[in-house]
Design an enzyme around this catalytic site. Structure first.
Site, PDB file in Angstrom:
ATOM      1  N   GLU A 158       0.875  -1.179   0.000  1.00 12.37           N
ATOM      2  CA  GLU A 158       0.000   0.000   0.000  1.00 12.37           C
ATOM      3  C   GLU A 158       0.906   1.221   0.000  1.00 12.37           C
ATOM      4  OE1 GLU A 158      -3.255  -0.202  -0.444  1.00 12.37           O
ATOM      5  OE2 GLU A 158      -3.063   1.977  -0.637  1.00 12.37           O
ATOM      6  N   SER A 159       0.878   1.959  -1.114  1.00  9.25           N
ATOM      7  CA  SER A 159       1.878   3.021  -1.268  1.00  9.25           C
ATOM      8  C   SER A 159       1.698   4.151  -0.255  1.00  9.25           C
ATOM      9  CB  SER A 159       1.862   3.572  -2.695  1.00  9.25           C
ATOM     10  OG  SER A 159       0.609   4.129  -2.993  1.00  9.25           O
TER      11      SER A 159
ATOM     12  N   ARG B 237      -3.381   5.641  -9.453  1.00 11.68           N
ATOM     13  CA  ARG B 237      -3.488   4.520  -8.500  1.00 11.68           C
ATOM     14  C   ARG B 237      -4.804   3.784  -8.686  1.00 11.68           C
ATOM     15  NH1 ARG B 237      -3.440   6.123  -2.682  1.00 11.68           N
ATOM     16  NH2 ARG B 237      -3.310   3.869  -2.449  1.00 11.68           N
TER      17      ARG B 237
ATOM     18  N   HIS C  30       2.808  -7.954 -10.315  1.00 10.77           N
ATOM     19  CA  HIS C  30       3.647  -8.545  -9.264  1.00 10.77           C
ATOM     20  C   HIS C  30       4.465  -9.735  -9.762  1.00 10.77           C
ATOM     21  CE1 HIS C  30       1.958  -6.520  -5.642  1.00 10.77           C
ATOM     22  NE2 HIS C  30       0.920  -6.341  -6.448  1.00 10.77           N
TER      23      HIS C  30
ATOM     24  N   ILE D 255      -3.006  -6.564  -8.695  1.00 12.46           N
ATOM     25  CA  ILE D 255      -3.791  -6.457  -7.453  1.00 12.46           C
ATOM     26  C   ILE D 255      -3.981  -4.966  -7.147  1.00 12.46           C
ATOM     27  CG2 ILE D 255      -3.894  -7.056  -4.996  1.00 12.46           C
ATOM     28  CD1 ILE D 255      -1.803  -9.308  -5.629  1.00 12.46           C
ATOM     29  N   ARG D 256      -5.191  -4.472  -7.342  1.00 12.51           N
ATOM     30  CA  ARG D 256      -5.474  -3.029  -7.181  1.00 12.51           C
ATOM     31  C   ARG D 256      -4.347  -2.213  -7.822  1.00 12.51           C
ATOM     32  NH1 ARG D 256      -6.097  -5.294  -2.577  1.00 12.51           N
ATOM     33  NH2 ARG D 256      -4.417  -4.180  -1.547  1.00 12.51           N
TER      34      ARG D 256
ATOM     35  N   CYS E  50       4.190  -2.382  -8.526  1.00  9.05           N
ATOM     36  CA  CYS E  50       2.860  -1.985  -8.053  1.00  9.05           C
ATOM     37  C   CYS E  50       2.954  -0.766  -7.123  1.00  9.05           C
ATOM     38  CB  CYS E  50       2.153  -3.180  -7.422  1.00  9.05           C
ATOM     39  SG  CYS E  50       0.373  -2.967  -7.417  1.00  9.05           S
TER      40      CYS E  50
ATOM     41  N   GLU F  38       7.002 -10.970  -8.494  1.00  6.40           N
ATOM     42  CA  GLU F  38       7.511 -11.753  -7.348  1.00  6.40           C
ATOM     43  C   GLU F  38       6.482 -12.772  -6.860  1.00  6.40           C
ATOM     44  OE1 GLU F  38       6.209  -8.866  -7.260  1.00  6.40           O
ATOM     45  OE2 GLU F  38       5.097  -8.568  -5.391  1.00  6.40           O
TER      46      GLU F  38
HETATM   47  N1  GLN Z   1      -3.219   0.143  -4.837  1.00 11.80           N
HETATM   48  C1  GLN Z   1      -1.960   0.089  -4.148  1.00 11.80           C
HETATM   49  C2  GLN Z   1      -1.334   1.459  -4.027  1.00 11.80           C
HETATM   50  O1  GLN Z   1      -1.662   2.348  -4.723  1.00 11.80           O
HETATM   51  C3  GLN Z   1      -0.988  -0.825  -4.842  1.00 11.80           C
HETATM   52  C4  GLN Z   1      -1.437  -2.235  -4.722  1.00 11.80           C
HETATM   53  C5  GLN Z   1      -0.343  -3.233  -4.777  1.00 11.80           C
HETATM   54  O2  GLN Z   1       0.844  -2.911  -4.573  1.00 11.80           O
HETATM   55  N2  GLN Z   1      -0.718  -4.444  -5.006  1.00 11.80           N
HETATM   56  O3  GLN Z   1      -0.462   1.619  -3.234  1.00 11.80           O
END
Ligand code: GLN
Length: 215
Positions: A53-54, A111, A190, A154-155, A84, A192
């Site tokens: 989560e940034s 984002r 991702h 993922i998001r 991400c 990884e």
């Molecule tokens: N939505 C997250 C963000 O903006 C990133 C999601 C992720 O790293 N899988 O930080």
């Protein structure tokens, strides 16, 4: 696979998928070092900023006095791979919102760009920079996958716009989702979380100077 044993790559280990990056690096033969404090940065050859989560990663980087420090060594040329949330952290600017950023890459990022309904998905990605058999042309680890790269989103963010010095490496649905600028590499997905080491290997080649794009 070429010998990466002499390379020590830091993985920012404040929040998110840092363990998986460390495992991928070690599978490639490099040494991974978890980064939690400023002193962990000494003598690094490169750094990975993981997904997570940034907003949280950015706040923690400020409180651990890592944001300015990494901004400084990144500006001096430390190779950095952001995945991400790591891509978000490297951006110069966000389309929306205000949060601490490293601002090292000339990209504007949206984002959570793929919408609320489709929070996570997988897609087979064409990444020409990986070549048919990985960047080294040698199947790594006794049978590295070939062909499309398994993209786990993922998001995920996307790159809304990029400056002239940025090379877009892959698109999905018309949006830039992987790019590089000098020795910085970013993916919105991702790598990884897969068994496919080709992007980690590409990063190790970029940072080690045996740059596939320049040979
Ligand atoms: N939505 C997250 C963000 O903006 C990133 C999601 C992720 O790293 N899988 O930080």
């Amino acid at each position: 696979m070429p010998d990466y044993e002499h390379l020590t790559v830091g993985v920012l280990a404040l929040q998110g998928a840092f363990r998986e990056h460390a495992i991928a690096l070690e599978k490639c033969g490099a040494t991974a070092r978890k980064i939690r404090r400023r002193r962990d940065l000494a003598g690094l050859d490169a750094l990975i900023i993981p997904g997570g989560e940034s907003t949280t990663i950015g706040k923690l980087m400020v409180s651990y006095h890592l944001l300015d420090e990494i901004k400084g060594i990144g500006a001096e040329g430390l190779p950095i791979f952001g995945t991400c949330a790591g891509l978000v952290m490297l951006a110069r600017e966000l389309v929306e919102g205000d949060q601490p950023l490293l601002g090292l890459m000339d990209i504007t990022v949206r984002r959570n760009a793929f919408g609320r309904q489709v929070k996570s998905f997988e897609a087979a990605l064409e990444i020409p920079a990986l070549g048919a058999e990985g960047p080294s042309g040698i199947p790594a680890g006794g049978g590295q996958p070939h062909g499309p790269f398994p993209g786990i989103f993922i998001r995920a963010p996307w790159i809304e716009s990029a400056g002239a010095g940025v090379e877009v490496l892959a698109e999905y649905d018309g949006h830039a989702i992987a790019a590089r600028q000098d020795k910085m590499l970013v993916t919105a997905f991702h790598p990884e979380l897969t068994d496919d080491l080709r992007l980690h290997e590409l990063f190790l080649q970029i940072m080690g100077g045996s740059d596939p794009a320049k040979t």
